[in-house]
Design an enzyme around this catalytic site. Structure first.
Site, short mmCIF file in Angstrom:
data_model
loop_
_atom_site.label_atom_id
_atom_site.label_comp_id
_atom_site.label_asym_id
_atom_site.label_seq_id
_atom_site.Cartn_x
_atom_site.Cartn_y
_atom_site.Cartn_z
N GLY A 91 7.14 -1.44 6.25
CA GLY A 91 8.50 -1.92 6.33
C GLY A 91 9.47 -0.95 6.98
O GLY A 91 9.16 0.21 7.23
N HIS A 109 8.86 7.39 20.08
CA HIS A 109 7.68 6.88 20.80
C HIS A 109 7.86 6.60 22.29
O HIS A 109 6.87 6.35 22.99
CB HIS A 109 7.12 5.63 20.12
CG HIS A 109 6.94 5.78 18.65
ND1 HIS A 109 6.21 6.81 18.09
CD2 HIS A 109 7.43 5.05 17.61
CE1 HIS A 109 6.25 6.70 16.77
NE2 HIS A 109 6.98 5.66 16.45
N CYS A 138 -1.12 6.95 9.84
CA CYS A 138 0.15 6.44 10.32
C CYS A 138 -0.05 5.17 11.14
O CYS A 138 -0.85 5.13 12.07
CB CYS A 138 0.82 7.51 11.18
SG CYS A 138 2.44 7.04 11.79
N CYS A 152 6.65 -6.44 7.66
CA CYS A 152 7.65 -5.80 8.50
C CYS A 152 8.14 -6.80 9.54
O CYS A 152 7.38 -7.67 9.98
CB CYS A 152 7.03 -4.58 9.20
SG CYS A 152 8.23 -3.52 10.05
N GLU A 199 0.83 -1.20 0.00
CA GLU A 199 0.00 0.00 0.00
C GLU A 199 0.87 1.26 0.00
O GLU A 199 1.93 1.30 0.62
CB GLU A 199 -0.93 0.00 1.23
CG GLU A 199 -2.00 -1.06 1.15
CD GLU A 199 -2.98 -1.03 2.31
OE1 GLU A 199 -4.14 -1.39 2.09
OE2 GLU A 199 -2.58 -0.65 3.44
N CYS A 234 3.61 8.74 0.71
CA CYS A 234 4.17 7.83 1.72
C CYS A 234 4.43 6.48 1.06
O CYS A 234 3.49 5.80 0.64
CB CYS A 234 3.21 7.70 2.89
SG CYS A 234 3.81 6.67 4.24
N CYS A 280 1.58 -0.77 16.20
CA CYS A 280 1.52 -0.54 14.75
C CYS A 280 0.81 -1.69 14.04
O CYS A 280 1.20 -2.85 14.17
CB CYS A 280 2.94 -0.40 14.21
SG CYS A 280 3.03 -0.12 12.43
N CYS A 331 6.44 -3.58 16.16
CA CYS A 331 6.14 -2.52 17.12
C CYS A 331 4.71 -2.73 17.61
O CYS A 331 3.79 -2.91 16.81
CB CYS A 331 6.29 -1.15 16.47
SG CYS A 331 7.99 -0.81 15.93
#
Length: 410
Positions: free
Chosen positions: A207, A263, A381, A143, A123, A136, A150, A147
Site C-alpha cells: 500500500g 526510480h 522489496c 494498492c 503481509e 516492514c 512492483c 507501479c
C-alpha cells in the site's frame, strides 16, 4: 533454504492467537489516549478513574505487550471482566510464518471483517541485521498505484488498514520474536532499546501510506510515544511514491524519517514506472522534499531507486539523479530488481549497478546497494502480495528459475 510454517489448521490457529481475536468487539489497540478515555467512560469506568485507567492500559498494551485483559494484574478482577465484555486487545490471526534462508521472516496476517466487509490478509516482513532489526509494515490491503515493476501493485486495493491493524503488525511481530518483557518479571521492567529485536520500522509494505494518512499518523504517533512502544522517530521511516500534499503534512504532523520511491529521473519514464508522477511530477515532488522539516546531514531523505536493466541504469541517469537531488540532504538506496512471475523487467547487471553507485558516491551522496533479503519467500522489496492471491505451483517454479538466473548476475 526457507521454512514455511502453515498456521491455518484449527490446532495451529488456536495456538497462534487468543480465542477472542475474531470477536466483533472493538479493539482498544490503536486508540489515542483521548479516545481510550472516552471508550472507558462509555463502558462505565467512573470519571475520576479514567485518567489512571488509561495510563494502566497504555502500559499493559505497549510496554508489556499484553493481549488479554486477564493478564493485567494491577486492575481489579471486576474491571477486567467489564473491559473484556466490551472490548478486545487480541492479536490478529497468524495464518503463515515463513523464514528465509537469510533469517528474514514474513508473516501472513488475517484481520476480521469490518462491517459488511470480508476478512482480509496482509503481509509483514522482519529483516534482522547486525546491530538492528527492521520491521516492514503494510498500510493497505492491496494498492492503487500500479507501479509497473512492483508485484504488490498488481493486487487491487481492497481497503485501508486501521491504526489498530497497523500497530497489530508491530505488536504481533514482537510477540513472535520474544521482544516484550517476560510476563513474570517485575511490572516496571522494560526491554532496553539496545536489546530490541525490532529496533526500526519502515512503512514500506503493502500500500501507499499517504493514501491512508490519518490511520498511519495515529499508529506512528503511538509507536513513537515515549511511555509505550517508545520507538524514536529517527528509527521510523515512511516511504511514499510521491503524494505531495501529504508529504508536507507528514513532516508537520508526524515528524518521522522520509523515503521517496523515485526510480526514475525523467517525467516521461517515471510516468510509466510510477504512474502517480502524472499527478505530482518530479518538480513538485522535489519541492516538497526540499521543504521537509529538519533536514540535515544527520537527518536525510532516503531515495529508493530500483535498478532495471536498460531502463533507468545508465550513467546518464546517474548524472541526472545527482542534478535532481542537488541541495537535498539525501541518501540513495539502489535496489536490485526483485523478480516476480509475470514481470517483463530484469535486474541490471551487477557491474552496471556498481558503476552507477560509484558515480553517485563520487558526487558526494551515500549510495549503498541494498542486499536483497527474503527473495526465497517473496519477502523482498516489491514482492509482497496477500496470500489471498496465492501463487500457483507453476508460478513458484517460474520464480525459482528467475532467481537462479538472477543469482549469477549478482
Amino acid at each position: 533454504m526457507s521454512i514455511s510454517i502453515d498456521l491455518s489448521s484449527p490446532e495451529a490457529r488456536d495456538a497462534a492467537r487468543p480465542a477472542s481475536s475474531g470477536s466483533a468487539k472493538p479493539s482498544l489497540v490503536g486508540l489515542t489516549r483521548e479516545e481510550l478515555g472516552r471508550a472507558l467512560a462509555e463502558a462505565g469506568v467512573p470519571e475520576r478513574q479514567v485518567k489512571m485507567r488509561v495510563q494502566q492500559l497504555w502500559h499493559w498494551l505497549y510496554v508489556r505487550g499484553v493481549s488479554d485483559f486477564a493478564d493485567m494484574r494491577n486492575i481489579s478482577k471486576d474491571l477486567r471482566a467489564t473491559l473484556a465484555g466490551h472490548f478486545t486487545v487480541a492479536r490478529p490471526e497468524v495464518v503463515e510464518e515463513q523464514i528465509s534462508g537469510d533469517g528474514t521472516r514474513k508473516w501472513l496476517f488475517r484481520f476480521p471483517s469490518r462491517g459488511a466487509g470480508k476478512p482480509v490478509e496482509i503481509e509483514t516482513v522482519y529483516i534482522p541485521e547486525e546491530g538492528r532489526g527492521t520491521l516492514c509494515i503494510s498500510s493497505q490491503v492491496g494498492c492503487t498505484l500500479t507501479c509497473s515493476f512492483c508485484h504488490t501493485g498488481t493486487q487491487k486495493l481492497v481497503r485501508n488498514l486501521t491504526a489498530e491493524e497497523i500497530l497489530a503488525q508491530l505488536l504481533t511481530a514482537r510477540d513472535r520474536l520474544g521482544d516484550f518483557p517476560d510476563r513474570d518479571t517485575p511490572d516496571g521492567a522494560i526491554v532496553p532499546a539496545e536489546g530490541r529485536k525490532v529496533s526500526n520500522i519502515v512503512m514500506m509494505g503493502m500500500g501507499e501510506p499517504l493514501y491512508n494518512f490519518e490511520e498511519v499518523k495515529k499508529a506512528l504517533l503511538i509507536a513513537s510515544d515515549g511511555d509505550g512502544l517508545s520507538l524514536s522517530k529517527r528509527r521510523i521511516t515512511l516511504s511514499t511514491s510521491g503524494v505531495v500534499p501529504e508529504i508536507y503534512r507528514t513532516g508537520e504532523e508526524i515528524g518521522v524519517m522520509l523515503a521517496i520511491s523515485l526510480h526514475a529521473v525523467r517525467d516521461d519514464l517515471r510516468d510509466m514506472l510510477v504512474p502517480i508522477n502524472k499527478k505530482y511530477p518530479l518538480k513538485e515532488l522535489m519541492d516538497a522534499c526540499r521543504a521537509y522539516p529538519g533536514l540535515s546531514n544527520a537527518r536525510r531523505i532516503t531515495f529508493e531507486y530500483v535498478m532495471l536493466r536498460d531502463v533507468n541504469d545508465s550513467i546518464a541517469d546517474a548524472k541526472e539523479l545527482v542534478r535532481l537531488l542537488r541541495g537535498i540532504p539525501a541518501k540513495i538506496n539502489l535496489i536490485p530488481f526483485n523478480p516476480w512471475p509475470g514481470t517483463n523487467y530484469q535486474c541490471s547487471e551487477w557491474s552496471t549497478i556498481e558503476k552507477f553507485a560509484d558515480y553517485i558516491n563520487a558526487a558526494g551522496y551515500a549510495s549503498p546497494i541494498r542486499t536483497p533479503r527474503g527473495r526465497d519467500i517473496l519477502a523482498a522489496c516489491g514482492q509482497l502480495k496477500s496470500e489471498s492471491e496465492r501463487l500457483k505451483k507453476s508460478e513458484r517454479l517460474a520464480l525459482e528459475a528467475m532467481m537462479i538466473a538472477g543469482h549469477g548476475e549478482a
